[in-house]
Write a protein that holds these residues in place. Structure first.
Motif, mmCIF file in Angstrom:
data_model
loop_
_atom_site.group_PDB
_atom_site.id
_atom_site.type_symbol
_atom_site.label_atom_id
_atom_site.label_comp_id
_atom_site.label_asym_id
_atom_site.label_seq_id
_atom_site.Cartn_x
_atom_site.Cartn_y
_atom_site.Cartn_z
ATOM 1 N N ASN A 1 0.861 -1.193 0.000
ATOM 2 C CA ASN A 1 0.000 0.000 0.000
ATOM 3 C C ASN A 1 0.896 1.242 0.000
ATOM 4 N N THR A 2 0.619 2.204 -0.847
ATOM 5 C CA THR A 2 1.424 3.432 -0.876
ATOM 6 C C THR A 2 1.379 4.219 0.427
ATOM 7 N N TRP A 3 0.534 3.810 1.331
ATOM 8 C CA TRP A 3 0.427 4.617 2.536
ATOM 9 C C TRP A 3 0.095 3.735 3.732
ATOM 10 N N SER A 4 -0.053 4.331 4.911
ATOM 11 C CA SER A 4 -0.338 3.561 6.130
ATOM 12 C C SER A 4 -1.418 4.318 6.892
ATOM 13 N N GLY A 5 -1.293 4.418 8.198
ATOM 14 C CA GLY A 5 -2.258 5.194 8.980
ATOM 15 C C GLY A 5 -3.680 4.824 8.625
ATOM 16 N N ASN B 1 7.900 -9.921 -8.700
ATOM 17 C CA ASN B 1 6.952 -11.046 -8.721
ATOM 18 C C ASN B 1 7.374 -12.199 -7.820
ATOM 19 N N ARG B 2 8.453 -11.987 -7.018
ATOM 20 C CA ARG B 2 8.812 -12.984 -5.997
ATOM 21 C C ARG B 2 8.433 -12.513 -4.595
ATOM 22 N N GLY B 3 8.000 -11.238 -4.469
ATOM 23 C CA GLY B 3 7.599 -10.724 -3.165
ATOM 24 C C GLY B 3 8.588 -9.742 -2.559
ATOM 25 N N GLU B 4 9.641 -9.400 -3.305
ATOM 26 C CA GLU B 4 10.552 -8.378 -2.778
ATOM 27 C C GLU B 4 9.931 -7.000 -3.026
ATOM 28 N N HIS B 5 9.924 -6.156 -1.988
ATOM 29 C CA HIS B 5 9.319 -4.836 -2.165
ATOM 30 C C HIS B 5 10.196 -3.752 -1.573
ATOM 31 N N ALA B 6 10.038 -2.544 -2.102
ATOM 32 C CA ALA B 6 10.846 -1.403 -1.668
ATOM 33 C C ALA B 6 10.130 -0.142 -2.107
ATOM 34 N N ALA B 7 10.601 0.998 -1.612
ATOM 35 C CA ALA B 7 10.009 2.281 -2.019
ATOM 36 C C ALA B 7 11.099 3.323 -2.128
ATOM 37 N N ALA B 8 10.800 4.378 -2.854
ATOM 38 C CA ALA B 8 11.699 5.531 -2.938
ATOM 39 C C ALA B 8 10.838 6.779 -2.977
ATOM 40 N N ALA B 9 11.410 7.889 -2.514
ATOM 41 C CA ALA B 9 10.628 9.127 -2.429
ATOM 42 C C ALA B 9 11.547 10.323 -2.584
ATOM 43 N N SER B 10 10.934 11.436 -2.915
ATOM 44 C CA SER B 10 11.659 12.708 -2.922
ATOM 45 C C SER B 10 10.744 13.780 -2.360
ATOM 46 N N GLY B 11 11.343 14.755 -1.680
ATOM 47 C CA GLY B 11 10.583 15.922 -1.240
ATOM 48 C C GLY B 11 9.823 15.747 0.061
ATOM 49 N N TRP B 12 9.728 14.539 0.548
ATOM 50 C CA TRP B 12 9.042 14.298 1.811
ATOM 51 C C TRP B 12 9.526 12.971 2.375
ATOM 52 N N GLU B 13 9.310 12.781 3.669
ATOM 53 C CA GLU B 13 9.530 11.463 4.237
ATOM 54 C C GLU B 13 8.263 10.661 3.987
ATOM 55 N N THR C 1 5.979 7.069 3.903
ATOM 56 C CA THR C 1 5.831 5.751 4.514
ATOM 57 C C THR C 1 4.910 4.914 3.645
ATOM 58 N N TYR C 2 5.214 3.630 3.588
ATOM 59 C CA TYR C 2 4.279 2.716 2.920
ATOM 60 C C TYR C 2 4.026 1.548 3.862
ATOM 61 N N SER C 3 3.076 0.708 3.520
ATOM 62 C CA SER C 3 2.788 -0.417 4.405
ATOM 63 C C SER C 3 2.554 -1.675 3.595
ATOM 64 N N TYR C 4 2.673 -2.817 4.260
ATOM 65 C CA TYR C 4 2.437 -4.082 3.579
ATOM 66 C C TYR C 4 1.914 -5.112 4.567
ATOM 67 N N LYS D 1 2.483 -3.831 8.326
ATOM 68 C CA LYS D 1 3.719 -3.276 8.856
ATOM 69 C C LYS D 1 4.048 -2.006 8.070
ATOM 70 N N VAL D 2 4.561 -1.015 8.783
ATOM 71 C CA VAL D 2 4.837 0.288 8.158
ATOM 72 C C VAL D 2 6.341 0.421 7.917
ATOM 73 N N VAL D 3 6.702 0.936 6.759
ATOM 74 C CA VAL D 3 8.108 1.170 6.420
ATOM 75 C C VAL D 3 8.291 2.668 6.160
ATOM 76 N N VAL D 4 9.252 3.277 6.830
ATOM 77 C CA VAL D 4 9.527 4.696 6.632
ATOM 78 C C VAL D 4 10.663 4.840 5.620
ATOM 79 N N VAL D 5 10.464 5.715 4.655
ATOM 80 C CA VAL D 5 11.416 5.874 3.559
ATOM 81 C C VAL D 5 11.923 7.307 3.550
ATOM 82 N N LYS D 6 13.217 7.497 3.656
ATOM 83 C CA LYS D 6 13.792 8.853 3.605
ATOM 84 C C LYS D 6 13.779 9.364 2.168
ATOM 85 N N ALA D 7 13.664 10.658 2.024
ATOM 86 C CA ALA D 7 13.703 11.245 0.678
ATOM 87 C C ALA D 7 15.096 11.071 0.072
ATOM 88 N N LEU D 8 15.136 10.792 -1.231
ATOM 89 C CA LEU D 8 16.428 10.667 -1.925
ATOM 90 C C LEU D 8 17.119 12.012 -1.985
#
Ligand code: SD4
Length: 324
Positions: free
Chosen positions: A9-13, A291-303, A305-308, A317-324
């Protein structure tokens, strides 16, 4: 790496309702990955997930809320989408009808509404007291942000006269302010699903950018931009400054990077870096699932978070991603 059934999910909360609805659907063997992402997006459309998705959020210059949505099947690449959908709440449901019952990919505006009504969807106002209040406050506050890059008055609202601004001045203006991972910082829900049999699907639903010029369509309903999935490689969902992001099709880019052998993290970083190379100020967030279940995120301009939620997990579970 997480095991299917897996929902990203692109988001959490408040958006966790979507993750859980999709996960429960995917855990039920009679639901496909496509059904699961639809159920998740619909959960947020119905309960408005903090007014960020569905009716009652992001009014345009004329105070109307309109909706963009996309749903895509990773096995067939069949896609249904609606853009600038007016007066119908279930945008992703209408998008699913476009996918299931037409040869088309994207319907827009009043004709998308007509299609929805012909298919049994209800005509309803998408405004709420909150969305109208937000619009009227914006109007009384000199109508910033200003998407118009010249001094032509806006005939549709009481906001004029506009002050001159440079072209592309909309950068960052439309996205709710977020210097932190505040739950109010996104307007877009994208969900990605990987089923135990390896089938994948993606959906996006959003009420877009606040105070946009009426008729504006964001990145959400554009295949390869708001989301994309091809189960021979993986899936991607996006949120952020759609006016800029849609120019670089970050989700198509990321999925094709997976195909060429990049990891989910490398693919996400690469897609965001391509945007900020052009638009350093752009506020972006993308989630990538292979397609094997590996997931990650990247962001710019804001911190960001995504969830899975994957196999054996009782909650997202929530993952916090720092801006590049
Ligand atoms: C849009 N991408 O319509 C959406 C807005 C968004 O967080 O995601 N905001 O441009």
């Amino acid at each position: 790496l997480s095991s299917p059934p897996l929902i990203i999910n692109t988001w959490s909360g408040p958006f966790t309702a979507a993750t859980n609805a999709a996960f429960l659907a995917l855990s039920n063997s009679s639901s496909t990955a496509l059904d699961a992402v639809q159920a998740g997006c619909q959960a947020c459309q119905t309960n408005q997930c903090d007014n960020a998705v569905g009716f009652g959020g992001s009014p345009d210059e004329s105070c109307e809320t309109t909706l963009d949505a996309l749903i895509m099947d990773g096995q067939t690449l069949n896609t249904g989408a609606v853009a600038n959908l007016r007066r119908v709440k279930d945008a992703v449901g209408v998008a699913r009808h476009v996918l299931d019952y037409t040869q088309h990919t994207l319907l827009a505006g009043d004709q998308a509404t007509q299609f929805a009504l012909q298919n049994g969807f209800e005509e309803e106002s998408l405004s709420t007291e909150d969305s109208l209040r937000a619009c009227h406050e914006w109007r009384s506050n000199n109508c910033q942000p200003n998407y118009r890059s010249n001094v032509l008055p806006n005939p549709l609202s009481s906001c004029g006269p506009y002050s001159p601004s440079s072209s592309n001045s909309h950068t960052q203006n439309n996205i709710p302010n977020s210097s932190s991972s505040s739950d109010h910082s996104h307007d877009t829900l994208s969900l990605l699903a990987l089923s135990p049999s390896g089938s994948m699907a993606a959906c996006t639903t959003t009420n877009g950018a606040s105070h946009k010029i009426p008729g504006r369509v964001g990145d959400g309903p554009i295949p390869g931009s708001g989301s994309y999935v091809d189960s021979t490689a993986g899936a991607c969902g996006a949120t952020g400054d759609g006016d800029l992001m849609m120019r670089l099709l970050p989700c198509y880019q990321a999925v094709e990077s997976l195909r060429r052998g990049l990891s989910a993290q490398e693919a996400a970083d690469d897609a965001v870096r391509r945007i900020i190379a052009r638009y350093p100020e752009a506020r972006t967030g993308i989630v990538v699932l292979d397609n094997r279940g590996e997931h990650a995120a990247a962001a710019s301009g804001w911190e960001f978070t995504y969830s899975y939620r994957g196999a054996g997990m009782d909650e997202a579970k929530v993952v916090v991603v720092k801006a590049l």
